[in-house]
Each structure stands twice: as structure tokens, then as C-alpha cells.
Design a protein around this motif. Structure first.
Motif, PDB file in Angstrom:
ATOM      1  N   VAL A  39       0.840  -1.201   0.000  1.00 45.85           N
ATOM      2  CA  VAL A  39       0.000   0.000   0.000  1.00 45.85           C
ATOM      3  C   VAL A  39       0.880   1.257   0.000  1.00 45.85           C
ATOM      4  N   ILE A  42       2.472   1.779  -3.437  1.00 44.60           N
ATOM      5  CA  ILE A  42       1.526   2.323  -4.412  1.00 44.60           C
ATOM      6  C   ILE A  42       1.299   3.816  -4.175  1.00 44.60           C
ATOM      7  N   GLU A  46       1.998   6.738  -6.874  1.00 46.79           N
ATOM      8  CA  GLU A  46       0.999   7.760  -7.222  1.00 46.79           C
ATOM      9  C   GLU A  46       1.580   9.168  -7.079  1.00 46.79           C
ATOM     10  N   VAL A  53      -3.738   5.024  -8.939  1.00 44.03           N
ATOM     11  CA  VAL A  53      -3.600   3.578  -9.153  1.00 44.03           C
ATOM     12  C   VAL A  53      -4.848   2.872  -8.605  1.00 44.03           C
ATOM     13  N   PHE A  55      -6.400   0.244  -6.891  1.00 45.00           N
ATOM     14  CA  PHE A  55      -5.890  -0.855  -6.072  1.00 45.00           C
ATOM     15  C   PHE A  55      -6.718  -0.969  -4.802  1.00 45.00           C
ATOM     16  N   ASN A  56      -7.173  -2.188  -4.517  1.00 39.96           N
ATOM     17  CA  ASN A  56      -7.924  -2.462  -3.293  1.00 39.96           C
ATOM     18  C   ASN A  56      -7.182  -3.569  -2.546  1.00 39.96           C
ATOM     19  N   ALA A  57      -6.724  -3.258  -1.348  1.00 34.70           N
ATOM     20  CA  ALA A  57      -5.922  -4.212  -0.577  1.00 34.70           C
ATOM     21  C   ALA A  57      -6.687  -5.480  -0.220  1.00 34.70           C
TER      22      ALA A  57
ATOM     23  N   GLY B 203      -6.681   6.107   2.258  1.00 37.84           N
ATOM     24  CA  GLY B 203      -5.259   5.830   2.104  1.00 37.84           C
ATOM     25  C   GLY B 203      -4.893   4.372   2.328  1.00 37.84           C
ATOM     26  N   LEU B 204      -5.624   3.721   3.222  1.00 38.35           N
ATOM     27  CA  LEU B 204      -5.295   2.326   3.550  1.00 38.35           C
ATOM     28  C   LEU B 204      -5.716   1.334   2.479  1.00 38.35           C
ATOM     29  N   ARG B 205      -6.558   1.791   1.546  1.00 39.23           N
ATOM     30  CA  ARG B 205      -7.010   0.932   0.438  1.00 39.23           C
ATOM     31  C   ARG B 205      -7.809  -0.276   0.909  1.00 39.23           C
ATOM     32  N   VAL B 206      -8.542  -0.128   1.983  1.00 40.06           N
ATOM     33  CA  VAL B 206      -9.339  -1.256   2.474  1.00 40.06           C
ATOM     34  C   VAL B 206     -10.838  -0.981   2.406  1.00 40.06           C
ATOM     35  N   MET B 207     -11.200   0.175   1.810  1.00 41.11           N
ATOM     36  CA  MET B 207     -12.601   0.570   1.795  1.00 41.11           C
ATOM     37  C   MET B 207     -13.270   0.100   0.497  1.00 41.11           C
ATOM     38  N   ARG B 209     -16.001   0.591  -2.513  1.00 42.64           N
ATOM     39  CA  ARG B 209     -16.662   1.707  -3.192  1.00 42.64           C
ATOM     40  C   ARG B 209     -18.149   1.459  -3.371  1.00 42.64           C
ATOM     41  N   ASN B 220     -15.353  -6.689  -0.801  1.00 45.75           N
ATOM     42  CA  ASN B 220     -14.203  -5.897  -1.248  1.00 45.75           C
ATOM     43  C   ASN B 220     -13.894  -4.741  -0.310  1.00 45.75           C
TER      44      ASN B 220
END
Lengths: 86, 402
Positions: A39, A42, A46, A53, A55-57, B203-207, B209, B220
Motif C-alpha cells: 500500500v 503504491i 501515485e 492507481v 488498487f484495493n488491498a 489511504g489504507l485501500r481497504v474501503m 466503493r 471488497n
């Protein structure tokens, strides 16, 4: 500096490795980059290229941004940078 | 050791402005998650949330109060009013001196931080309102509850991210159980659905959409919610002597620390907390009929949580029900355990199990009875409420039908 060189530098910094040890065929896992490191990489990409980007963790391998190897990340960033300049 | 019972409950969240409204939505499997209505939403990549809708602060509080009450405090006071009214308690004399308020929140007055950073950074002003600090502090809500209801005993605020409410309610439980308090107002509140609040989470990319789909193979990520739930915990004999309507009994609590990773959950840490709550409650494992899951809808949490439940309960894991109501009200962060306790009380009191909505595809790594999409009638004697926070801090409560 080429996209490839910059991406390799970002990955090397994240992995705390010398950039010459970051070779295209390596996976990020092999380089010791965990999910949080991914993360952060990335985010750095960016910021460096001023791109978004996708991207979904929760599912790092879904979507068009391929994080399976150093080479695939470089390719994905090149595609995004190219799309950006169109 | 004293027995501890619940004699009042109150809430405001994306599913309703009161407990009856919330429980009706849970029974119907209604989704409170939708498009966010907040400033600068167009600059966010995550644009959905479990927002409290149709809420007008000016209809509930006067101008002087609004100057002091951040949105998380407002939610807290509305939930406190409902809970304390239901309990029928008036705090005076000895009861006031031995009753307190312990609340959970992760962020406290996030909207106040956000608004005032805008003022000084974006608008370039060099002055902010004099009440910014007392408005944003994490303990503001607990303090305002204590002032309004004359609660003069042990009072504080707990901040353990997504476990805050469960840790808070565990403290309230233990204070009454050991005789240090007669009654405790407890629960939690969170309101970080503002530009800065969501931006930080992005920012954590765990949410997600689009939706929160706990335990579903196509999940997801998590979706944030907001709101509060408060309860009156009371010493059993005190409640019985005054003929109070007892909603449920709190019979166990345990907390553990993973001591391993700042964001990734640990099966062992979760399992130790679940086992600990059952041991503390002095019940056999197979007495547990329902677990309100932490169930965030992230890849990591849901499979880790299911593995922990399977490890603790063995064959009984296939017989109990486990659901995540975050699918409906969103992840209310520091307030989430409190809102989820409403579903636990509904399970043991009314025999209705709130569903996991948004469930679309079975995941072999979450192969438990997750009560998919539709609420279920079932007799439940004991239920657990799980909370597993970032930072590896876990807190599990056990409730019993009474």
C-alpha cells in the motif's frame, strides 16, 4: 529517468534493498514487501507520477493493476502514465 | 461478585434515530449505507457511508449547546436520553456518587478538527472558536453525559480504535461486578464521515466503493458508518429491587492483545479473546447460540475471525449463528460495538437474529452460518459480541437471556 528506473527505486526503498537487487522477475513478496508495504509503495508511485492507481488491498490481484512481479508493476505504471498523457 | 444487567438502551445511527427504529431495520435486513452527503465528496474516491440521515442538530440542541457539542457528542446525548429514560433511573445522592459513564470513541470530535483545520489552513484565518478544544476532546461526550445526568462516579473514555465501545462496556461491566459502581452509562459514539475522516481511511485501500458484504466471497472492503449507542448497566439486585425491566444480563468479558501487527488481525489474539469471554462467563462453549461478528467485510478480518471461531468452538462452530450487522449500519469504528450490542440484546431478548445482508457468494474460508440476508427467529440463551481493532486490541462481551 525512465518509469522503470523510478518504480524500481521506489520498490527498492520500500524493501530496504539496493536497487540492483530489485530485478524484474522478482515478486514483491520475495523482496520482503508485505501488504502494508505494498500500500505504501503504491502511494509512493501515485505521488511520483501524479497518477491514480486502482488498487484495493482486499483483493490485490483483482483489477488491471498487476502487482504479481516487479516487471508487472513497471508495466502497469507505464500504462497508467501513457493513459495520463493522452 | 455482583451480577450486571442492562436496563436501558438508546441509539442513533444510519438505521434509525431510536432503538425501535434500528431494531426494525435490522429485522427487515434494511441497508443504511448510501451516497455520502458531505462537503467536497467529489474529491473522495470513496463516496458511500452509513450516514445518519435527516438529522437536524438545531431541532435537538440550542445554539450554545451546538457550540460545545461535536456531532459525536450530539449523537451520544441523544442515545443517552433514550437509554436513561428507558431505565427509569434518576441519579441523586448515593446512587449518583456510585454511578459513572464510560464511553468508547476512536476519533472523538473529528468533524471539529476537520472544520477548524479548514479555517486555519484553507481559509487562512488566524483565529478559531474558543471552544474548539473542549468540543473535540475524546472525553467530551462522556463528560457531557455526566453533567447532564449527575453521574459522579468512575467516568472516562476509552480509545482502542474499532474495539473502543467493547472495551468501554467491559470496563463498565467490571466496575459494577466488583462493587465499585451501582450503575454505569456506557457504550460509544463515532462521527468521522467528513472529508478528512474519509480521506484518511481511503489511504489504507481497504474501503469498498459499493457495499459492505461481510463473509461473502466477493467482499471488497469496509464501509464507514456513524452514530452512537448507549446503555444503562446496573447491579442486578438494585435493578430487581426497583422492579426495572431487565433487557439482558452481561455475564462475561475478555480482552487480549495480538502483540503482532498494527493492521493485520491475528487468529490467535481473536480466539483468546473469544475463549476468554466464555471462560469469564463460566458457561460451556455450546451454550453460545449467536455471535455478533466484528465482520468488517475486509478480506483479512472475515477469514481470520471465522478461523478463530472455528478454533474456539470446534464442532459447535457449525451449529451457532454468526452475523455482521455492519452490512447494514456500516463500521461505526469506536461506536460500532455499542450499536452491535443492540443486535445481541435483540437476539437473547426477542429471539430475532439480525442478518448479514449483501451476502452473495459463499466463501470456503468463511464457512459458518452467517445468517445471510434475512433475519431469523431463534431461541438464544447466550451470545457474544466480537470487536478486533487495528493495533491488535481485542474485546469480547458475553450476554445472557434473562
Amino acid at each position: 529517468m525512465s518509469v522503470k528506473t523510478k518504480v524500481m527505486e521506489i520498490i527498492a526503498e520500500q524493501a530496504v534493498l539496493d536497487v540492483k537487487d530489485v530485478t524484474p522477475e522478482k515478486t514483491l513478496q520475495e523482496l520482503g514487501i508485505d501488504s502494508l508495504g505494498l500500500v505504501e509503495s503504491i502511494f509512493a508511485i501515485e505521488e511520483a507520477f501524479d497518477i491514480q492507481v486502482p488498487f484495493n488491498a482486499n483483493d490485490p490481484h483483482a483489477g488491471e493493476f498487476d502487482v504479481s512481479s516487479v516487471a508487472s508493476v513497471v508495466q502497469a505504471v507505464e500504462n497508467l502514465v501513457a493513459a495520463q498523457s493522452q | 461478585m455482583k451480577r450486571v444487567v442492562i436496563t436501558g438502551q438508546g441509539s442513533i445511527n444510519a438505521l434509525g434515530n431510536t432503538v425501535p427504529e434500528t431494531l426494525e431495520a435490522m429485522r427487515e435486513g434494511r441497508c443504511g449505507i448510501g451516497p455520502l452527503d458531505i462537503r467536497d465528496v467529489d474529491r473522495l474516491s470513496i463516496q458511500i457511508g452509513g450516514q445518519v440521515r435527516g438529522y437536524d442538530p438545531e431541532a435537538r440542541f440550542n445554539r450554545q449547546q451546538i457550540a460545545l457539542y461535536d456531532r459525536f457528542t450530539q449523537f451520544t446525548l441523544l442515545a443517552a436520553e433514550e437509554a436513561i429514560t428507558q431505565s427509569g433511573l434518576t441519579f441523586a445522592g448515593e446512587l449518583a456518587a456510585t454511578s459513572g459513564v464510560v464511553l468508547g470513541t476512536a476519533g472523538g470530535g473529528v468533524n471539529t478538527w476537520d472544520d477548524n483545520y479548514r479555517t486555519v489552513y484553507e481559509d487562512g484565518k488566524n483565529r478559531v472558536h474558543p471552544f474548539v478544544v473542549p468540543k473535540l476532546m475524546n472525553n467530551a461526550a462522556a463528560s457531557h453525559v455526566s453533567m447532564r445526568y449527575n453521574l459522579k462516579g468512575p467516568s472516562f473514555t476509552v480509545a482502542t480504535a474499532c474495539s473502543s465501545s467493547n472495551h468501554a462496556m467491559g470496563q463498565a461491566f467490571q466496575l459494577i461486578r466488583c462493587g465499585a459502581a451501582k450503575a454505569m452509562v456506557t457504550g460509544g459514539s463515532e462521527s468521522m464521515l467528513c472529508f478528512g475522516g474519509i480521506k484518511a481511511w481511503e489511504g489504507l485501500r481497504v474501503m469498498s466503493r459499493d457495499a459492505c458484504r461481510p463473509f461473502s466471497a466477493n467482499r471488497n472492503g469496509m464501509v464507514q458508518g456513524e452514530g452512537a449507542a448507549l446503555f444503562v448497566f446496573e447491579e442486578y439486585e438494585h435493578a430487581r429491587a426497583r422492579g426495572a425491566d431487565i433487557l439482558a444480563e452481561v455475564i462475561g468479558f475478555a480482552m487480549t492483545s495480538d502483540a503482532s501487527d498494527i493492521v493485520m488481525p491475528s487468529k490467535q489474539g481473536a480466539a483468546r479473546a473469544i475463549q476468554g469471554a466464555v471462560t469469564d462467563a463460566r458457561i460451556p462453549l455450546d451454550a453460545v447460540g449467536y455471535i455478533n461478528a466484528h465482520g468488517t467485510g475486509t478480506a483479512a478480518n472475515d477469514k481470520t475471525e471465522c478461523a478463530a471461531v472455528a478454533d474456539v468452538f470446534g464442532a459447535h462452530a457449525d451449529r451457532l449463528m454468526i452475523s455482521s450487522t455492519k452490512s447494514m449500519h456500516g463500521h461505526v469504528i469506536g461506536g460500532t460495538g455499542a450499536i452491535e450490542l443492540l443486535a445481541c440484546i435483540m437476539a437473547v431478548r426477542d429471539g430475532v437474529i439480525a442478518p448479514t445482508i449483501g451476502y452473495e457468494e459463499p466463501d470456503p474460508e468463511c464457512a459458518l452460518d452467517v445468517v445471510p440476508n434475512t433475519a431469523r427467529d431463534a431461541h438464544v440463551e447466550v451470545c457474544l459480541s466480537n470487536a478486533f481493532a487495528f493495533g491488535g486490541l481485542n474485546a469480547v462481551l458475553a450476554l445472557k437471556r434473562i
